[in-house]
Design a protein around this motif. Structure first.
Motif, PDB file in Angstrom:
ATOM      1  N   ALA A  63     -26.703  32.464 -12.465  1.00  0.00           N
ATOM      2  CA  ALA A  63     -27.124  33.855 -12.617  1.00  0.00           C
ATOM      3  C   ALA A  63     -27.198  34.241 -14.090  1.00  0.00           C
ATOM      4  O   ALA A  63     -28.138  34.919 -14.531  1.00  0.00           O
ATOM      5  CB  ALA A  63     -26.167  34.779 -11.865  1.00  0.00           C
ATOM      6  N   ARG A  64     -26.209  33.806 -14.878  1.00  0.00           N
ATOM      7  CA  ARG A  64     -26.229  34.071 -16.327  1.00  0.00           C
ATOM      8  C   ARG A  64     -27.464  33.472 -16.971  1.00  0.00           C
ATOM      9  O   ARG A  64     -28.176  34.141 -17.735  1.00  0.00           O
ATOM     10  CB  ARG A  64     -24.974  33.488 -16.976  1.00  0.00           C
ATOM     11  CG  ARG A  64     -24.876  33.708 -18.474  1.00  0.00           C
ATOM     12  CD  ARG A  64     -23.895  32.739 -19.116  1.00  0.00           C
ATOM     13  NE  ARG A  64     -24.402  31.361 -19.127  1.00  0.00           N
ATOM     14  CZ  ARG A  64     -23.730  30.318 -19.606  1.00  0.00           C
ATOM     15  NH1 ARG A  64     -22.500  30.493 -20.081  1.00  0.00           N
ATOM     16  NH2 ARG A  64     -24.260  29.109 -19.585  1.00  0.00           N
ATOM     17  N   ASN A  65     -27.732  32.206 -16.656  1.00  0.00           N
ATOM     18  CA  ASN A  65     -28.872  31.530 -17.271  1.00  0.00           C
ATOM     19  C   ASN A  65     -30.190  32.167 -16.847  1.00  0.00           C
ATOM     20  O   ASN A  65     -31.117  32.295 -17.659  1.00  0.00           O
ATOM     21  CB  ASN A  65     -28.861  30.048 -16.911  1.00  0.00           C
ATOM     22  CG  ASN A  65     -27.695  29.294 -17.528  1.00  0.00           C
ATOM     23  OD1 ASN A  65     -27.003  29.821 -18.402  1.00  0.00           O
ATOM     24  ND2 ASN A  65     -27.461  28.079 -17.080  1.00  0.00           N
ATOM     25  N   LEU A  66     -30.289  32.552 -15.582  1.00  0.00           N
ATOM     26  CA  LEU A  66     -31.497  33.229 -15.114  1.00  0.00           C
ATOM     27  C   LEU A  66     -31.728  34.537 -15.855  1.00  0.00           C
ATOM     28  O   LEU A  66     -32.850  34.840 -16.283  1.00  0.00           O
ATOM     29  CB  LEU A  66     -31.392  33.502 -13.609  1.00  0.00           C
ATOM     30  CG  LEU A  66     -31.679  32.334 -12.677  1.00  0.00           C
ATOM     31  CD1 LEU A  66     -31.131  32.618 -11.289  1.00  0.00           C
ATOM     32  CD2 LEU A  66     -33.180  32.071 -12.610  1.00  0.00           C
ATOM     33  N   ALA A  67     -30.663  35.323 -16.009  1.00  0.00           N
ATOM     34  CA  ALA A  67     -30.793  36.617 -16.681  1.00  0.00           C
ATOM     35  C   ALA A  67     -31.217  36.468 -18.139  1.00  0.00           C
ATOM     36  O   ALA A  67     -31.787  37.394 -18.727  1.00  0.00           O
ATOM     37  CB  ALA A  67     -29.481  37.397 -16.591  1.00  0.00           C
TER      38      ALA A  67
END
Length: 359
Positions: free
Chosen positions: A19-23
């Motif tokens: 989720a962090r990398n996607l954001a």
């Protein structure tokens, strides 16, 4: 296609990392955190907001985090409409839930990136691989080493003949920390949970078929593994159709740091993926170097690979690329893992053709 709305279901350490990398990835307009309880999704959102805040330390935001604002986060629960409006879904929940979630995403026409393995039992894995052999909706399995630049370059050099005739391979998968006791029961054990990455990567790197496995394992210092029928220390010898051999070593709680490498020795040259200034091994030669900093865990050891994997997934969603890891890609790795378990039980080598639907 405009900016993408990507859901993440399964908000443990891996799901939060995705989720962090996607954001932080260009082209993502919203990351939707999905879970069964309000408390869990709210906790994950709070954790991510700290990591994505301007000026957050690298240990939270990632060493390779780009500059600029992150995509907004939202949350939803797994009710009847939880897939509505999503352009893609990352499935990072417990392995037992993967088959159902894959089918739900496919039925809704939502491309999915599924953490490995897609099933813990070989028979169910084979059924899923057949079911998703030609999916109308793309599915990627998260064997992240195939997206790692070092592993991709190692494969290119082997296939180009730069190593000559490959004779020996040494693959290391050494965790820095023990897995948690609550993770042990559903993990599938060291072969299906941890070493499966090597069992996937090695045939892919060599473009060669594993024909037999001779494996052993032990509980060295953490009795909790034995309570769940698992081990904390393991090794296996893989024999390939070409005659080449690979020695695979796996260990939990290696104090010096997280260490994942693959070394290939051929008639012309030797190459290694994962050998760098942070490799957690100190030389005992006079004046030999010691690493100034080591990798703490898989999240920072493979941060570039995880980010490349996510970027590739977004291209697959847009129709600009195809999956490097379709569901059937992990079937070979699962058969080798099952063969390794059987070899430990027998105390003897096991031929892969004896396992499941292998040919």
């Amino acid at each position: 296609m405009s900016g993408l709305r990507i859901g993440v279901i399964g908000l443990g350490r891996i799901g939060v990392m995705h989720a962090r990398n996607l954001a932080q990835t260009e082209g993502v307009d919203e990351v939707v955190l999905i879970g069964r309880s309000t408390a869990r999704v709210d906790a994950a959102r709070a954790e991510l907001e700290k990591a994505l805040a301007p000026g957050a330390p690298a240990v939270l935001r990632g060493d390779l985090a780009p500059e600029g604002a992150a995509a907004p986060l939202s949350t939803r629960l797994t009710d009847g409409t939880w897939l509505e409006g999503l352009d893609g879904l990352v499935i990072a929940s417990s392995t037992a839930s993967h088959p159902q979630l894959m089918r739900q995403a496919a039925a809704a026409g939502v491309p999915a990136l599924v953490e490995k393995p897609i099933a813990l039992e070989l028979e169910e894995f084979e059924a899923l691989a057949a079911e998703f052999a030609e999916p109308r909706t793309p599915v990627m399995v998260a064997f992240h080493r195939r997206y790692d630049a070092g592993y991709q370059e190692l494969r290119r050099r082997i296939q180009a003949g730069d190593a000559g005739t490959v004779r020996l391979v040494h693959a290391l998968s050494h965790d820095h920390y023990h897995i948690t006791t609550d993770y042990m029961p559903g993990s599938g054990g060291i072969w299906r949970d941890m070493v499966i990455h090597d069992f996937d990567a090695l045939p892919w790197l060599l473009n060669d078929e594993v024909v037999s496995v001779y494996a052993t394992g032990a509980v060295v210092d953490e009795p909790a593994y034995a309570e769940h029928g698992d081990v904390d220390t393991a090794s296996a010898i893989l024999t390939f159709a070409s005659g080449a051999q690979a020695i695979v070593s796996a260990g939990r709680n290696i104090a010096s740091g997280h260490d994942v490498r693959t070394e290939v020795y051929g008639s012309k040259a030797a190459f290694s993926a994962g050998l760098d200034a942070r490799t957690p091994v100190a030389s005992t030669e006079p004046g030999g170097p010691a690493p100034e900093e080591t990798y703490d865990e898989f999240v920072n050891r493979f941060e570039p690979a995880f980010r490349r994997e996510i970027a590739h997934f977004l291209r697959v969603i847009r129709g600009e690329d195809v999956s490097l890891t379709p569901p059937a890609a992990g079937l070979t790795a699962m058969r080798i893992a099952v063969a390794a378990e059987e070899s430990v039980r027998r105390g003897a080598p096991v031929r892969i053709h004896e396992i499941g639907g292998a040919r």
